[in-house]
Design an enzyme around this catalytic site. Structure first.
Site, PDB file in Angstrom:
ATOM      1  CE  LYS A 188      -1.004 -21.240 -22.199  1.00 16.45           C
ATOM      2  NZ  LYS A 188      -2.331 -21.901 -22.355  1.00 16.45           N
TER       3      LYS A 188
ATOM      4  CG  PHE B 231      -0.140   3.655   1.503  1.00 12.38           C
ATOM      5  CD1 PHE B 231      -0.155   4.915   0.921  1.00 12.38           C
ATOM      6  CD2 PHE B 231      -1.239   3.253   2.231  1.00 12.38           C
ATOM      7  CE1 PHE B 231      -1.257   5.759   1.074  1.00 12.38           C
ATOM      8  CE2 PHE B 231      -2.359   4.084   2.392  1.00 12.38           C
ATOM      9  CZ  PHE B 231      -2.359   5.333   1.815  1.00 12.38           C
TER      10      PHE B 231
ATOM     11  CE  LYS C 113      10.568   1.400  -0.877  1.00 12.14           C
ATOM     12  NZ  LYS C 113       9.483   0.973  -1.776  1.00 12.14           N
TER      13      LYS C 113
ATOM     14  CE  LYS D 154       8.457  -2.001   3.141  1.00  8.80           C
ATOM     15  NZ  LYS D 154       7.107  -2.584   3.018  1.00  8.80           N
TER      16      LYS D 154
ATOM     17  CG  ASP E   2       8.466  -5.189  -4.105  1.00 10.25           C
ATOM     18  OD1 ASP E   2       7.848  -5.755  -3.184  1.00 10.25           O
ATOM     19  OD2 ASP E   2       8.521  -3.939  -4.227  1.00 10.25           O
TER      20      ASP E   2
ATOM     21  CG  ASN F 284      -0.669  -6.319  -6.016  1.00 10.02           C
ATOM     22  OD1 ASN F 284      -1.694  -5.672  -5.875  1.00 10.02           O
ATOM     23  ND2 ASN F 284       0.427  -5.814  -6.583  1.00 10.02           N
TER      24      ASN F 284
HETATM   25  O1  PMT Z   1      -5.966  -0.863  -3.459  1.00  6.51           O
HETATM   26  P1  PMT Z   1      -6.694  -1.393  -2.239  1.00  6.51           P
HETATM   27  O2  PMT Z   1      -7.383  -2.691  -2.528  1.00  6.51           O
HETATM   28  O3  PMT Z   1      -7.578  -0.375  -1.616  1.00  6.51           O
HETATM   29  O4  PMT Z   1      -5.561  -1.800  -1.149  1.00  6.51           O
HETATM   30  C1  PMT Z   1      -4.850  -0.721  -0.573  1.00  6.51           C
HETATM   31  C2  PMT Z   1      -3.364  -1.112  -0.389  1.00  6.51           C
HETATM   32  C3  PMT Z   1      -3.297  -2.238   0.618  1.00  6.51           C
HETATM   33  C4  PMT Z   1      -2.767  -1.564  -1.707  1.00  6.51           C
HETATM   34  C5  PMT Z   1      -2.638   0.134   0.143  1.00  6.51           C
HETATM   35  O5  PMT Z   1      -3.198   0.527   1.378  1.00  6.51           O
HETATM   36  C6  PMT Z   1      -1.167  -0.132   0.330  1.00  6.51           C
HETATM   37  O6  PMT Z   1      -0.713  -0.635   1.354  1.00  6.51           O
HETATM   38  N1  PMT Z   1      -0.397   0.221  -0.726  1.00  6.51           N
HETATM   39  C7  PMT Z   1       1.055  -0.025  -0.732  1.00  6.51           C
HETATM   40  C8  PMT Z   1       1.315  -1.436  -1.131  1.00  6.51           C
HETATM   41  C9  PMT Z   1       2.796  -1.654  -1.298  1.00  6.51           C
HETATM   42  O7  PMT Z   1       3.321  -1.837  -2.359  1.00  6.51           O
HETATM   43  O8  PMT Z   1       3.408  -1.521  -0.108  1.00  6.51           O
HETATM   44  P2  PMT Z   1       5.068  -1.873   0.005  1.00  6.51           P
HETATM   45  O9  PMT Z   1       5.377  -1.835   1.458  1.00  6.51           O
HETATM   46  O10 PMT Z   1       5.387  -3.116  -0.784  1.00  6.51           O
HETATM   47  O11 PMT Z   1       5.727  -0.625  -0.761  1.00  6.51           O
HETATM   48  C10 PMT Z   1       6.107   0.516  -0.014  1.00  6.51           C
HETATM   49  C11 PMT Z   1       5.897   1.784  -0.847  1.00  6.51           C
HETATM   50  O12 PMT Z   1       6.793   1.771  -1.962  1.00  6.51           O
HETATM   51  C12 PMT Z   1       4.499   1.900  -1.424  1.00  6.51           C
HETATM   52  O13 PMT Z   1       4.078   3.257  -1.292  1.00  6.51           O
HETATM   53  C13 PMT Z   1       4.672   1.536  -2.888  1.00  6.51           C
HETATM   54  O14 PMT Z   1       3.747   2.240  -3.722  1.00  6.51           O
HETATM   55  C14 PMT Z   1       6.099   1.978  -3.158  1.00  6.51           C
HETATM   56  N2  PMT Z   1       6.785   1.223  -4.203  1.00  6.51           N
HETATM   57  C15 PMT Z   1       6.845  -0.139  -4.153  1.00  6.51           C
HETATM   58  C16 PMT Z   1       7.514  -0.822  -5.150  1.00  6.51           C
HETATM   59  C17 PMT Z   1       8.145  -0.093  -6.197  1.00  6.51           C
HETATM   60  N3  PMT Z   1       8.804  -0.711  -7.190  1.00  6.51           N
HETATM   61  N4  PMT Z   1       8.078   1.268  -6.207  1.00  6.51           N
HETATM   62  C18 PMT Z   1       7.430   1.926  -5.206  1.00  6.51           C
HETATM   63  O15 PMT Z   1       7.391   3.151  -5.213  1.00  6.51           O
END
Ligand code: PMT
Length: 378
Positions: free
Chosen positions: A271, A304, A322, A318, A261, A191
């Site tokens: 490949k 986040f 979580k 979330k 995810d 991403n």
């Molecule tokens: O890195 P930059 O370019 O500065 O951009 C910043 C950002 C946009 C990446 C950042 O501000 C941000 O939003 N990060 C979270 C991105 C994300 O995965 O959001 P989500 O809503 O999909 O996930 C929710 C939370 O679960 C996040 O804290 C993530 O780290 C966590 N997560 C997600 C998937 C996973 N398998 N395990 C997790 O712990």
């Protein structure tokens, strides 16, 4: 020779809304004029003990921070032995109780000399903050250690020196950047995360006195000084790294990373033919926050929520599902927000309620996050 960088340093400090007063040694005036520094600092420049009879007392007394950049071997020797025979050394001697940053610059032979090393040891033990020097090409044409640090490093040290250490004693783990989920040795799913948000969080925590480990996916950003940086690629590697830090006693976990995810159900070692790429079986990745929140010892968890549009209720869900203590909502489709920009606009959701911030630098978002965290963690 590095004296010319003082112009940029003064200008950048003023850009950060600091008031800058410059003192010059006589020798420095052979490399740079008082006028150029007066223009950069928009303030009177002092260069003699006798310009203003009390300047050597008043200037350090009024200062929040003293920065000596560049700091020559001669000046460092004076500071280490309390010699006060010019304006700069007299001001430094009178700056008792003030934070002082020294940025050495000299030929590597001088820097490596026993006398200079002894003097720096004395000054560090007196509490002075040494920044650099760096290794690289030197003014004399040689390669080696002795280049004054970049102005950005000195500014970073100044910001850190002035920060209240209200996170002292906290062990903070921050995740940053994307993950890469490989399809085959050539292709992967990822991403747009640049890591900027997470790196800013790590810097802010370090500046406020925390012990910081930054777990970073693939980014172009260099590890900030004074921070342990663990580089990962896949979501699985990031999970392992986070678990390791939590088991080692992390007290705060901030998950700014954009963790995939899903990952390809079958990672090919060769490949894959284009014709076989039409469909891709995917598996869910383990959720890192859920794994940490459901384990024995649980740090304070900040997650986040990257949404497109004002889906605050999804962010709140979330946080609850979580097991986060706080969630930082950001609309990554909004102008100047989210991925790969230097600013962000966020909303904090936590047990104290909701706090919406204006668009600001990611560093200021990080600072505001820790301010809020300390309020609700208390
Ligand atoms: O890195 P930059 O370019 O500065 O951009 C910043 C950002 C946009 C990446 C950042 O501000 C941000 O939003 N990060 C979270 C991105 C994300 O995965 O959001 P989500 O809503 O999909 O996930 C929710 C939370 O679960 C996040 O804290 C993530 O780290 C966590 N997560 C997600 C998937 C996973 N398998 N395990 C997790 O712990």
């Amino acid at each position: 020779m590095a004296a010319y960088k003082a112009v940029d340093l003064a200008r950048r400090l003023r850009d950060a809304e600091a008031s800058v007063t410059i003192m010059m040694t006589e020798a420095s005036q052979r490399f740079i004029t008082p006028l150029s520094l007066e223009t950069a600092s928009q303030n009177r420049v002092y260069s003699s003990l006798f310009d203003d009879p009390l300047a050597h007392i008043r200037l350090p007394a009024e200062a929040d921070l003293v920065i000596i950049a560049p700091a020559t071997a001669n000046s460092l020797a004076k500071f280490a032995h309390g010699i006060a025979d010019d304006l700069v050394s007299t001001c430094v001697l009178a700056a008792t109780g003030k934070k002082i940053i020294i940025a050495p610059a000299m030929n590597w032979r001088m820097y490596e000399s026993p006398a200079c090393r002894r003097n720096l040891e004395i000054l560090r033990s007196d509490g002075m903050i040494q920044v650099g020097p760096e290794s690289g090409s030197l003014a004399c044409g040689e390669e080696g250690i002795g280049r004054m640090s970049e102005v950005s490093e000195i500014i970073e040290a100044a910001v850190a020196a002035l920060c209240p250490k209200d996170l002292a004693g906290e062990t903070v783990v921050v995740t940053a950047g994307p993950t890469r989920e490989y399809i085959d040795p050539v292709r992967f799913i990822s991403n747009r995360s640049s890591g900027k948000m997470g790196f800013a969080l790590a810097r802010a925590a370090r500046n406020r006195g925390a012990s910081v480990t930054l777990i970073a996916g693939p980014t172009a950003l260099a590890a900030p000084s004074g921070i342990t940086c663990i580089r990962t690629e896949t979501a699985k590697e990031m999970l392992q790294a986070v678990k390791g830090q939590v088991n080692a006693g992390a007290t705060i976990l901030v998950m700014a990373a954009a963790v995939a995810d899903f990952s390809p159900a079958n990672r090919s070692n060769t490949k894959i033919e284009k014709k076989d790429l039409a469909t891709l079986a995917l598996d869910r990745t383990d959720d890192i926050i859920t794994a940490v929140a459901s384990a024995g010892r649980k740090p304070f968890i900040v997650g986040f929520a990257a949404e497109t549009g004002m889906n605050l209720d999804r962010a709140a869900r979330k946080m609850k599902d979580k097991g986060m203590d706080m969630v930082v909502f950001n609309d990554v489709s909004a102008e100047g927000c989210g991925f790969d920009v230097d600013t962000n606009r966020v909303i904090f959701l936590d047990r104290a309620g909701k706090k919406e911030l204006e668009l600001m630098s990611k560093y200021d978002v990080a600072d505001a996050l820790f301010n809020r965290l300390l309020q609700i963690k208390a």
